[in-house]
Design an enzyme around this catalytic site. Structure first.
Site, PDB file in Angstrom:
ATOM      1  N   CYS A   1     -23.916   3.060   2.843  1.00  0.00           N
ATOM      2  CA  CYS A   1     -22.565   3.370   2.447  1.00  0.00           C
ATOM      3  C   CYS A   1     -22.427   4.923   3.155  1.00  0.00           C
ATOM      4  O   CYS A   1     -23.523   5.601   2.419  1.00  0.00           O
ATOM      5  CB  CYS A   1     -21.489   4.271   0.725  1.00  0.00           C
ATOM      6  SG  CYS A   1     -20.458   5.462   1.666  1.00  0.00           S
TER       7      CYS A   1
ATOM      8  N   CYS B   1     -21.416  -6.379   3.970  1.00  0.00           N
ATOM      9  CA  CYS B   1     -21.585  -7.245   3.426  1.00  0.00           C
ATOM     10  C   CYS B   1     -21.750  -8.953   3.557  1.00  0.00           C
ATOM     11  O   CYS B   1     -21.164  -8.842   4.562  1.00  0.00           O
ATOM     12  CB  CYS B   1     -20.349  -7.138   3.037  1.00  0.00           C
ATOM     13  SG  CYS B   1     -19.058  -8.897   1.658  1.00  0.00           S
TER      14      CYS B   1
ATOM     15  N   ASP C   1       1.171  -1.611  -0.279  1.00  0.00           N
ATOM     16  CA  ASP C   1      -0.194   0.442   0.437  1.00  0.00           C
ATOM     17  C   ASP C   1       1.015   1.118   0.062  1.00  0.00           C
ATOM     18  O   ASP C   1       0.835   1.874   0.492  1.00  0.00           O
ATOM     19  CB  ASP C   1      -1.028  -0.343   1.201  1.00  0.00           C
ATOM     20  CG  ASP C   1      -1.868   1.011   1.140  1.00  0.00           C
ATOM     21  OD1 ASP C   1      -2.009   1.299  -0.123  1.00  0.00           O
ATOM     22  OD2 ASP C   1      -2.815   1.291   2.121  1.00  0.00           O
TER      23      ASP C   1
ATOM     24  N   CYS D   1     -20.404 -10.906  -5.985  1.00  0.00           N
ATOM     25  CA  CYS D   1     -21.192  -9.873  -5.687  1.00  0.00           C
ATOM     26  C   CYS D   1     -22.991  -9.514  -6.129  1.00  0.00           C
ATOM     27  O   CYS D   1     -23.332  -9.911  -5.354  1.00  0.00           O
ATOM     28  CB  CYS D   1     -20.939  -8.141  -6.011  1.00  0.00           C
ATOM     29  SG  CYS D   1     -19.850  -8.046  -4.883  1.00  0.00           S
TER      30      CYS D   1
ATOM     31  N   CYS E   1     -13.447   4.013   8.405  1.00  0.00           N
ATOM     32  CA  CYS E   1     -15.048   3.679   8.367  1.00  0.00           C
ATOM     33  C   CYS E   1     -15.298   2.093   7.942  1.00  0.00           C
ATOM     34  O   CYS E   1     -14.214   1.849   6.833  1.00  0.00           O
ATOM     35  CB  CYS E   1     -15.497   4.072   7.529  1.00  0.00           C
ATOM     36  SG  CYS E   1     -17.404   4.202   7.392  1.00  0.00           S
TER      37      CYS E   1
ATOM     38  N   CYS F   1     -15.583   9.746   1.486  1.00  0.00           N
ATOM     39  CA  CYS F   1     -14.968   8.840   1.768  1.00  0.00           C
ATOM     40  C   CYS F   1     -14.606   8.991   3.150  1.00  0.00           C
ATOM     41  O   CYS F   1     -13.660   9.812   3.227  1.00  0.00           O
ATOM     42  CB  CYS F   1     -14.503   8.039   1.058  1.00  0.00           C
ATOM     43  SG  CYS F   1     -14.233   6.865   2.204  1.00  0.00           S
TER      44      CYS F   1
END
Length: 362
Positions: A195, A245, A131, A185, A238, A211
């Site tokens: 969200c 999910c 990352d 999905c 968050c 976000c």
């Protein structure tokens, strides 16, 4: 007499990765990502917000061979980090409850590189990223079979759900590629519906500027006022799109004890507001929360208290608004105090008189 077929290079490397503690490992080619055009459009529309590094050198970010000339393959690893969340006022994303994953994952990948060099010789070259570099890791994770990039844009695993840290090794080794992960999905839109800020603007589309993880971690300045109430009690990151999910039902506690050894439990929002720079550095030395710096975390605490606080929270917010050494924190403390006073029917003027500041002055 039958003999066992030879083990492929990719199998050897993936076995090494698992022995070093990674939960998942997959291989793919070093070919450019098919998401290159979409990525350029995403940057062009400004949806990366103030994360300027994402816009630098898109050619390298979308083609691993430009990062490591002669690269033939990538190894993508995943590490499960799920753990139960402590009960406390002010939510912190699960990934930030333990040690900083950048340091932990990097150390594991360095050990893997050393094992690969010992096994396959020094003539091969490698680069690792966690990352931190020009790698579009989520599409690569899907291509390597580690998981699929979901409608939330997060990577989901059939085995662990959405709770994965990712790391990559770009290498000149010719690793046999794994089959890409299948998108599972289906018709589900739970992440889009949940969200809080509408940052997931459509399936597989994210506007980082909305976000909460961006607002509470990456954004270094003032949080837009219209978005502050939507942050709720979150003070760092968050997990909403992960929590809702359906694949979360496969979540399991991480094997990595350094994610479970939380130095953040318990935490108190009032106490956090009183942290000196030295206290902050000492408390969060090994935590990813140090990324926000002290002013960023305290800014977030003020917003959370403004959203969930009561009359008992007014004194510390008003004191912070009047006397804190960081203008950014004073501004958000004043906002938080005004939010509480409105709920109590006291009005803005009383707050400004009590705090001694209009919002952002010294």
């Amino acid at each position: 007499m039958l003999t066992a077929p030879p083990v492929s290079l990719a199998t050897e490397v993936k076995d090494l990765a698992r022995r070093l503690g990674f939960d998942l490992a997959g291989a793919t080619s070093a070919d450019p990502t098919r998401w290159a055009d979409y990525y350029r459009e995403w940057i062009g529309a400004g949806r990366h917000g103030k994360m300027a590094w994402l816009a630098r050198d898109a050619d390298r970010r979308t083609d691993p061979r430009r990062v490591l000339p002669g690269a033939r393959s990538l190894l993508v690893v995943g590490l499960n980090y799920w753990q139960p969340h402590p009960q406390s006022r002010g939510r912190i994303a699960r990934y930030a409850l333990g040690d900083d994953y950048h340091e932990l994952m990097s150390a594991k990948l360095e050990a893997l590189l050393a094992a690969m060099t010992e096994r396959f010789g020094p003539e091969h070259r490698h680069k690792l990223y966690v990352d931190t570099g020009p790698v579009l890791e989520r599409p690569l994770a899907q291509r390597a079979g580690v998981g699929w990039q979901a409608k939330s844009t997060m990577v989901l695993s059939q085995q662990f759900g959405p709770w994965l840290f990712l790391g990559e090794i770009i290498t000149t080794l010719p690793l046999e590629p794994d089959a890409p992960a299948t998108d599972r999905c289906g018709k589900c839109t739970a992440c889009l519906d949940a969200c809080p800020t509408g940052a997931i603007t459509g399936p597989y589309q994210l506007d980082a500027r909305r976000c909460i993880s961006y607002l509470t971690i990456e954004l270094k300045g003032s949080i837009p006022e219209e978005l502050r109430p939507l942050i709720g009690d979150r003070i760092y990151g968050c997990d909403e799109c992960l929590e809702v999910c359906p694949w979360n039902r496969f979540a399991q506690t991480s094997r990595e004890t350094r994610f479970l050894d939380s130095r953040l439990e318990p935490w108190d929002l009032h106490e956090l507001l009183t942290l000196s720079p030295q206290d902050f550095n000492r408390r969060f030395k090994r935590s990813p929360i140090k990324r926000t710096k002290r002013r960023g975390l305290l800014r977030n605490v003020c917003v959370a208290l403004g959203n969930i606080g009561n009359k008992d929270d007014l004194p510390i917010l008003e004191h912070t608004a009047a006397f804190h050494d960081e203008p950014l924190v004073r501004e958000h403390a004043d906002w938080g105090a005004r939010q509480i006073r409105r709920r109590l029917g006291l009005g803005d003027a009383a707050c400004q008189t009590a705090s001694g500041t209009g919002g952002s002055g010294p």
